[in-house]
Design an enzyme around this catalytic site. Structure first.
Site, PDB file in Angstrom:
ATOM      1  N   THR A  40      -3.730 -13.991  -1.668  1.00  0.00           N
ATOM      2  CA  THR A  40      -3.053 -14.637  -2.530  1.00  0.00           C
ATOM      3  C   THR A  40      -3.693 -15.376  -3.162  1.00  0.00           C
ATOM      4  O   THR A  40      -3.414 -15.315  -4.582  1.00  0.00           O
ATOM      5  CB  THR A  40      -1.944 -15.646  -1.643  1.00  0.00           C
ATOM      6  OG1 THR A  40      -1.719 -14.794  -0.813  1.00  0.00           O
ATOM      7  CG2 THR A  40      -0.983 -16.115  -2.645  1.00  0.00           C
ATOM      8  N   HIS A  43      -4.437 -12.730  -6.007  1.00  0.00           N
ATOM      9  CA  HIS A  43      -3.235 -12.991  -6.557  1.00  0.00           C
ATOM     10  C   HIS A  43      -3.170 -13.484  -8.089  1.00  0.00           C
ATOM     11  O   HIS A  43      -2.413 -14.003  -9.384  1.00  0.00           O
ATOM     12  CB  HIS A  43      -2.655 -12.498  -6.032  1.00  0.00           C
ATOM     13  CG  HIS A  43      -1.685 -10.932  -5.289  1.00  0.00           C
ATOM     14  ND1 HIS A  43      -1.898  -9.922  -5.573  1.00  0.00           N
ATOM     15  CD2 HIS A  43      -1.797 -10.882  -3.571  1.00  0.00           C
ATOM     16  CE1 HIS A  43      -1.983  -8.891  -4.674  1.00  0.00           C
ATOM     17  NE2 HIS A  43      -2.155  -9.390  -3.337  1.00  0.00           N
TER      18      HIS A  43
HETATM   19  P1  NAD Z   1      -6.890  -6.843   1.743  1.00  0.00           P
HETATM   20  O1  NAD Z   1      -5.767  -6.615   0.434  1.00  0.00           O
HETATM   21  O2  NAD Z   1      -7.313  -7.419   2.330  1.00  0.00           O
HETATM   22  O3  NAD Z   1      -6.216  -5.702   2.982  1.00  0.00           O
HETATM   23  C1  NAD Z   1      -5.691  -4.408   2.669  1.00  0.00           C
HETATM   24  C2  NAD Z   1      -6.464  -3.207   3.136  1.00  0.00           C
HETATM   25  O4  NAD Z   1      -5.644  -2.466   2.854  1.00  0.00           O
HETATM   26  C3  NAD Z   1      -7.436  -3.040   2.174  1.00  0.00           C
HETATM   27  O5  NAD Z   1      -9.020  -2.665   2.858  1.00  0.00           O
HETATM   28  C4  NAD Z   1      -7.292  -1.251   1.656  1.00  0.00           C
HETATM   29  O6  NAD Z   1      -8.861  -1.103   1.272  1.00  0.00           O
HETATM   30  C5  NAD Z   1      -6.409  -1.128   2.873  1.00  0.00           C
HETATM   31  N1  NAD Z   1      -5.684   0.339   2.219  1.00  0.00           N
HETATM   32  C6  NAD Z   1      -4.751   0.522   1.124  1.00  0.00           C
HETATM   33  N2  NAD Z   1      -4.849   1.820   1.362  1.00  0.00           N
HETATM   34  C7  NAD Z   1      -4.181   2.024   2.260  1.00  0.00           C
HETATM   35  C8  NAD Z   1      -4.241   3.022   3.093  1.00  0.00           C
HETATM   36  N3  NAD Z   1      -3.368   4.074   2.403  1.00  0.00           N
HETATM   37  N4  NAD Z   1      -4.498   3.118   4.427  1.00  0.00           N
HETATM   38  C9  NAD Z   1      -5.178   2.423   5.248  1.00  0.00           C
HETATM   39  N5  NAD Z   1      -5.335   1.667   4.372  1.00  0.00           N
HETATM   40  C10 NAD Z   1      -5.269   1.332   3.561  1.00  0.00           C
HETATM   41  O7  NAD Z   1      -5.273  -7.981   2.634  1.00  0.00           O
HETATM   42  P2  NAD Z   1      -5.468  -8.770   3.672  1.00  0.00           P
HETATM   43  O8  NAD Z   1      -5.859 -10.191   3.281  1.00  0.00           O
HETATM   44  O9  NAD Z   1      -6.001  -8.520   4.991  1.00  0.00           O
HETATM   45  O10 NAD Z   1      -3.999  -8.874   4.423  1.00  0.00           O
HETATM   46  C11 NAD Z   1      -3.770  -7.428   3.703  1.00  0.00           C
HETATM   47  C12 NAD Z   1      -2.088  -8.084   4.554  1.00  0.00           C
HETATM   48  O11 NAD Z   1      -0.970  -9.190   4.563  1.00  0.00           O
HETATM   49  C13 NAD Z   1      -1.823  -7.839   2.647  1.00  0.00           C
HETATM   50  O12 NAD Z   1      -0.592  -6.903   2.056  1.00  0.00           O
HETATM   51  C14 NAD Z   1      -1.237  -9.344   2.605  1.00  0.00           C
HETATM   52  O13 NAD Z   1      -0.774  -9.446   1.287  1.00  0.00           O
HETATM   53  C15 NAD Z   1      -0.451  -9.122   4.010  1.00  0.00           C
HETATM   54  N6  NAD Z   1      -0.541 -10.587   3.900  1.00  0.00           N
HETATM   55  C16 NAD Z   1       0.687 -11.377   4.294  1.00  0.00           C
HETATM   56  C17 NAD Z   1       1.528 -12.521   5.542  1.00  0.00           C
HETATM   57  C18 NAD Z   1       2.571 -12.271   5.755  1.00  0.00           C
HETATM   58  O14 NAD Z   1       2.677 -14.008   5.843  1.00  0.00           O
HETATM   59  N7  NAD Z   1       3.491 -11.795   5.193  1.00  0.00           N
HETATM   60  C19 NAD Z   1       0.016 -12.875   5.053  1.00  0.00           C
HETATM   61  C20 NAD Z   1      -1.160 -13.237   4.840  1.00  0.00           C
HETATM   62  C21 NAD Z   1      -1.196 -11.544   4.427  1.00  0.00           C
END
Ligand code: NAD
Ligand code: ZN
Length: 341
Positions: A40, A43
């Site tokens: 975040t 972003h």
């Molecule tokens: P991150 O962006 O570091 O990790 C996401 C991973 O997904 C990356 O390593 C990326 O290469 C991979 N990816 C991309 N395309 C892919 C595919 N086709 N198949 C498999 N993997 C693929 O994110 P993070 O910090 O580990 O967080 C994980 C997710 O959770 C993010 O989407 C983030 O926005 C979300 N998030 C949500 C909350 C919530 O409260 N709901 C809180 C924190 C983070």
């Protein structure tokens, strides 16, 4: 005090001198020792569509931290000066239906530390005492600074019974990798994690997961090698990627359960008939349960869960630029910034 400020509505972050935040009678003031950088924050650094629509400027950002109590308001009980603490970054209203029922993570009036109100990338942070989490001094401070995302991983992974189950995690970001370690500790049989980023898959492998690079092979190939015939019992969507979510739906057994943490784009398409005819359960996950998730992650770490390998970079806060560059490069796990002198 020094703070990392989103000063202007454009790409970047600025190290600035800002006033120490004011403390109300229900608040606690924390002297920050370590922070970690969240996706975040990246972003907000990059000033994407979401942040430009959400974050007012100027804003001190950051919400993953550990520090010590240096002050508290007149109404605050149960805390002492010098105690090691972290805190839940979702400030809840206390009077909506869910808050009143004790389901504070489902509050309809949530405000975010370092998003909607001044954050933790600063020498001092003020939050309501009801959001403070007292920490075990025996746990490494770098690890505690990652409790917020570790909590996302714990909340998601423990949404469903994992004992003896086969678990598919899509997305080997820091949260996906931590979730793989949690799923193993919680008793899953096979934990398979996918990504397209070789650096991150290597990190996940080091932490004991079975990895699939979906740009080179398929989840079905791995299922065949492992002898998973009917599909995964539990899916943890942690990529926010549409293709990854579709891959997951295709590889779930009938009646499978999916916990969704990853933030999908509004136009993600899925084949809804697979959800209906295969009897798939999908649960959305936001944040951490207050404070059940914090309790569980603390006790799992106390009883041997080790996530320290997911921390790949450490800098002083004055070198924050290097930290954000590492995060933006895709070749990092968690990046920790130290606020020690
Ligand atoms: P991150 O962006 O570091 O990790 C996401 C991973 O997904 C990356 O390593 C990326 O290469 C991979 N990816 C991309 N395309 C892919 C595919 N086709 N198949 C498999 N993997 C693929 O994110 P993070 O910090 O580990 O967080 C994980 C997710 O959770 C993010 O989407 C983030 O926005 C979300 N998030 C949500 C909350 C919530 O409260 N709901 C809180 C924190 C983070
Ligand atoms: Zn509420």
């Amino acid at each position: 005090m020094n703070a990392l400020v989103k000063k202007y509505p454009k790409e970047g972050l600025w190290l600035e001198e800002v006033p120490v935040p004011e403390m109300g009678k229900n608040d606690v003031m924390i002297k920050i020792e370590k922070t970690s950088i969240c996706g975040t924050d990246v972003h907000i650094y990059n000033w994407d569509k979401w942040s430009s629509e959400t974050v007012p400027t100027p804003m001190v950002i950051g919400h993953e931290y550990v520090g010590r109590i240096v002050g508290y308001g007149d109404n605050v009980k149960g805390f002492r000066i010098g105690e090691l603490v972290s805190g839940e970054g979702h400030i809840v209203c206390g009077h909506c239906r869910n808050c009143l029922a004790g389901r504070r993570h489902l509050c309809i009036n949530t405000s975010g530390v370092g998003v909607n109100r001044p954050g933790a990338f600063a020498e001092y942070l003020v939050i309501p005492a009801t959001n403070v989490w007292l920490c075990d001094e025996n746990i490494d401070r770098d690890v505690i600074s990652c409790f917020d995302p570790l909590g996302n991983a714990v909340h998601t992974a423990l949404s469903f019974d994992l004992v003896g189950e086969d678990v598919l995690i899509t997305g080997a970001g820091p949260i996906g990798i931590m979730a793989s370690a949690i799923a193993k500790k919680a008793g899953a049989r096979y934990v398979v994690i996918t990504d397209v980023n070789p650096y991150r898959l290597e990190l996940a492998k080091k932490m004991g997961a079975i990895t699939v690079d979906v740009s080179k092979s398929t989840i079905r190939d791995t299922m065949q090698q492992l002898g998973i015939k009917e599909g995964f019992d539990v899916g943890l969507e942690m990529s926010g990627n549409a293709r990854a979510f579709n891959d997951m739906i295709d590889c779930m057994e009938h009646g499978g359960k999916i916990a969704m943490l990853g933030i999908q784009s509004k136009d993600t398409l899925i084949d809804w008939n697979k959800i209906v005819f295969n009897g798939i359960n999908i649960k959305g996950i936001y944040g951490r349960e207050m404070f059940e998730t914090w309790y569980k992650m603390t006790s799992m770490i106390q009883s041997g869960l080790d996530i320290s390998e997911v921390i790949t970079h450490r800098y002083h806060y004055t070198d924050f630029q290097k930290g954000f560059d590492a995060m933006n490069s895709g070749k990092s796990g968690k990046v920790v910034l130290s606020w020690d002198k």
